[in-house]
Design an enzyme around this catalytic site. Structure first.
Site, mmCIF file in Angstrom:
data_model
loop_
_atom_site.group_PDB
_atom_site.id
_atom_site.type_symbol
_atom_site.label_atom_id
_atom_site.label_comp_id
_atom_site.label_asym_id
_atom_site.label_seq_id
_atom_site.Cartn_x
_atom_site.Cartn_y
_atom_site.Cartn_z
ATOM 1 N N ARG A 64 0.799 -1.225 0.000
ATOM 2 C CA ARG A 64 0.000 0.000 0.000
ATOM 3 C C ARG A 64 0.832 1.277 0.000
ATOM 4 N NH1 ARG A 64 -2.865 -3.933 2.608
ATOM 5 N NH2 ARG A 64 -2.048 -3.383 4.631
ATOM 6 N N GLU A 101 2.399 -7.343 13.891
ATOM 7 C CA GLU A 101 1.597 -7.630 15.075
ATOM 8 C C GLU A 101 0.991 -9.030 15.026
ATOM 9 O OE1 GLU A 101 -0.897 -4.873 12.425
ATOM 10 O OE2 GLU A 101 1.190 -5.143 12.956
#
Length: 176
Positions: A64, A101
């Site tokens: 992105r 994460e």
């Protein structure tokens, strides 16, 4: 309507994606809205011109960061270089491992993507725990280039990702 408000209105949350417990911030509606996409690039451009007018190169993160980085680079009249997932770039590359994460990964860039002494901005869509941006920072530093700042559309402040980037500025358009 203020540019940031328009951007915020376009960001939506998908809970439990890509794994349970992750509230995924979806920036894709920004791309469907020409005014919102223009607002993102306008705000990034304003920040860069006011804060880092001497920038030489934008480095964008897979995937992105590729959406915003080339648009900003074009506006600034400078080049763009990608950092990709391991195994996606041809030719000689350098790489670094990092943690997300919810997973582990490896990022790489072509050896000649960044030149020693260049002043670089790193761009991505989102800063969460900071692993991806920290990996990009390390790759740029391996090339003896200077990281001026990291730019993101969204920063998840509660995950303290900017703490991993204490040696550089993080500029975010929207914080949660």
């Amino acid at each position: 309507m203020e540019k940031r408000d328009l951007i915020v209105r376009c960001i939506r949350t998908f809970n439990d994606f890509p794994t349970k417990g992750i509230p995924f911030k979806d920036i894709f509606p920004i791309l469907k809205n020409p005014q919102a996409l223009t607002a993102v690039i306008d705000l990034f451009e304003e920040y860069v011109r006011n804060t880092h007018p001497q920038v030489d190169l934008i480095v964008g993160l897979d995937a992105r960061g590729f959406l915003f980085g080339p648009l900003l680079a074009q506006r600034l009249g400078i080049g763009f270089a990608p950092i990709r997932k391991k195994g996606k770039l041809p030719g000689p590359t350098i790489s670094v491992s990092y943690s997300l994460e919810y997973a582990k990964a490896e990022a790489e860039m072509q050896e000649d993507a960044v030149s020693a002494g260049q002043k670089v901005l790193i761009i991505d869509d989102l800063l969460a725990t900071g692993g991806t941006l920290q990996a990009a920072y390390e790759l740029v530093k391996q090339q003896q280039a200077e990281v001026l700042a990291c730019l993101v559309v969204v920063e998840l402040k509660y995950l303290n990702g900017a703490d991993k980037l204490k040696t550089t500025t993080v500029f975010s358009l929207v914080q949660y």
